[in-house]
Design a protein around this motif. Sequence first.
Motif, PDB file in Angstrom:
ATOM      1  N   GLY A   1       0.815  -1.207   0.000  1.00 15.13           N
ATOM      2  CA  GLY A   1       0.000   0.000   0.000  1.00 15.13           C
ATOM      3  C   GLY A   1       0.848   1.257   0.000  1.00 15.13           C
ATOM      4  N   GLY A   2       0.257   2.349  -0.451  1.00 20.44           N
ATOM      5  CA  GLY A   2       0.932   3.639  -0.409  1.00 20.44           C
ATOM      6  C   GLY A   2       2.112   3.757  -1.335  1.00 20.44           C
ATOM      7  N   LEU A   3       2.040   3.139  -2.525  1.00 18.89           N
ATOM      8  CA  LEU A   3       3.161   3.255  -3.464  1.00 18.89           C
ATOM      9  C   LEU A   3       3.460   4.711  -3.794  1.00 18.89           C
ATOM     10  N   PHE A   4       2.403   5.542  -3.822  1.00 19.94           N
ATOM     11  CA  PHE A   4       2.568   6.980  -4.043  1.00 19.94           C
ATOM     12  C   PHE A   4       1.927   7.753  -2.886  1.00 19.94           C
ATOM     13  N   GLY A   5       2.013   7.160  -1.691  1.00 17.81           N
ATOM     14  CA  GLY A   5       1.338   7.732  -0.533  1.00 17.81           C
ATOM     15  C   GLY A   5       1.825   9.099  -0.118  1.00 17.81           C
TER      16      GLY A   5
ATOM     17  N   PRO B   1      -2.771  11.175  -9.272  1.00 21.47           N
ATOM     18  CA  PRO B   1      -4.163  10.964  -8.850  1.00 21.47           C
ATOM     19  C   PRO B   1      -4.787   9.721  -9.476  1.00 21.47           C
ATOM     20  N   GLU B   2      -4.197   9.220 -10.555  1.00 22.57           N
ATOM     21  CA  GLU B   2      -4.758   8.057 -11.239  1.00 22.57           C
ATOM     22  C   GLU B   2      -4.491   6.748 -10.510  1.00 22.57           C
TER      23      GLU B   2
ATOM     24  N   ARG C   1       4.870   1.923 -11.944  1.00 25.30           N
ATOM     25  CA  ARG C   1       3.595   1.457 -11.418  1.00 25.30           C
ATOM     26  C   ARG C   1       3.231   0.206 -12.201  1.00 25.30           C
ATOM     27  N   LEU C   2       2.949  -0.869 -11.489  1.00 27.00           N
ATOM     28  CA  LEU C   2       2.578  -2.123 -12.125  1.00 27.00           C
ATOM     29  C   LEU C   2       1.239  -2.541 -11.541  1.00 27.00           C
ATOM     30  N   TRP C   3       0.199  -2.562 -12.393  1.00 29.78           N
ATOM     31  CA  TRP C   3      -1.150  -2.861 -11.933  1.00 29.78           C
ATOM     32  C   TRP C   3      -1.416  -4.356 -12.098  1.00 29.78           C
ATOM     33  N   TYR C   4      -1.736  -5.010 -10.973  1.00 31.51           N
ATOM     34  CA  TYR C   4      -2.042  -6.436 -10.988  1.00 31.51           C
ATOM     35  C   TYR C   4      -3.555  -6.657 -11.017  1.00 31.51           C
ATOM     36  N   ASP C   5      -3.974  -7.637 -11.801  1.00 27.62           N
ATOM     37  CA  ASP C   5      -5.362  -8.104 -11.753  1.00 27.62           C
ATOM     38  C   ASP C   5      -5.406  -9.279 -10.780  1.00 27.62           C
ATOM     39  N   TYR C   6      -5.624  -8.949  -9.487  1.00 23.74           N
ATOM     40  CA  TYR C   6      -5.626  -9.983  -8.459  1.00 23.74           C
ATOM     41  C   TYR C   6      -6.844 -10.888  -8.614  1.00 23.74           C
TER      42      TYR C   6
END
Length: 452
Positions: free
Chosen positions: A118-122, A131-132, A190-195
Amino acid sequence: MIRSVCLLYLLVAMVAAADEPFRIDVVEEGTGWPVPLVELRTTHNVRFVTDNAGVIAFDLPELMGVPTWFAIEGHGYGVAADGFGYEGVRLTPEAGGHARVTVKRKLPGKRIGRLTGGGLFGESQRFGDHPEWNDQGVLGCDSVQLAEHRGRLYWLWGDTTLAGYPLGLFHMLGATTGAHPLRSLEPPIRLWYDYFRDRSGKPRVVAEMPGSGPTWLSGLVSLPDKSGEQRLVAVYTKIRPPLAAYETGLCVWDDEQQHFIRHCVLWKHSEEDPQAPALPEGHATRWIDDEGSEWLLFGDPFPRLQCAPTFEAWEDPAAWRTLEPQPTVAPAGGGEPVTPHRGSIAWNAFRKKWIAVFTQFGGSSPLGEIWYAQSDSPLGPWGAAVKVVTHNNQTFYNPRLHPELTPADSPVVLFEGTYTTQFVDHAEPTPRYNYNQVLYRLDLDDPAMKAE
């Protein structure tokens, strides 16, 4: 009336400005890239850590307007020490103000960013940046396994931390991404995972096997069966406290259930049989030998077992060949041999060599030192090793090379590992980073990466 309204707006603006944090950007000397995982600590031991954008939002009211010394811990990045041996910077924080801190990288490995948690860009989001980006409900992940299967990358992690309770998920968290999930090889990443998620939308386990204790998977690979169908497979291990394996076997992904199913049991702990046999575990690598035969090699880091790259060979222990991995690697420039702990290998088209990254067993930072080596053959011998990454009194274990994330002929090499306080002496967990995956980059055209 108008004057009163104006005064009210002015007071609100003044209060908002007073509450606005002081922004600190930490960047690398030379490249200007943001540097994640750099800690700044005040003299009264309040810690701030940069996010994936290299940003800290400093908000201590007692130090606003006060010249303040920040000690720096950069895990391979830093500044020159002063006359007393202190490494740090002096800044005067001001609400709404900004400072830029430049740190020098001491080893070839470039820290690109945190992949999980959590908080990769916190920190930077407090200033309206990124913001995305939205967090995905996972706070910690241990030890990645990765395989390409039917056009997508399948990612698996061991024990997983969630927000609701200290005990999280213990039977492998899973996710998929596209085949090329990174937009850039430079930070911030940023790497978006489809959990894989349950009906309530929460991340769920994908490999719970019968029996008590956690389930860990290893040796993840996609293989064709005799009908030509691709099968995603792995070795499973059942664990009892503290970290003892009591059962191992093979498991196969069920595409309909989106879950691993036990295929067979290969070993159960007993007084007569206390040690598990050699298994197709670790990380799988494809290899064509000098005679043109195709093989799968399984190792962690160096190969310990090989078999033909088919489902039928993988499921048949009689088709496996055990290998004896090289026990140590000589460091470049001389010195005591380096004993690998865990890691992975891959073919590198730029170097036209097999390359390896691995954690050193021991070292100046126990299980925190990462080395690079190369060879003409995946079976060795592995030449002189170069230290590429360090972590001060922190563990960075189970590093995994990512040749699938970079162009085939690129000099850029990426690898990730698990950053944690496990197995070190009285270390403080790093907020947000502890027990998470951190990505590093090596540039093989860098003179510092010369290896024999």
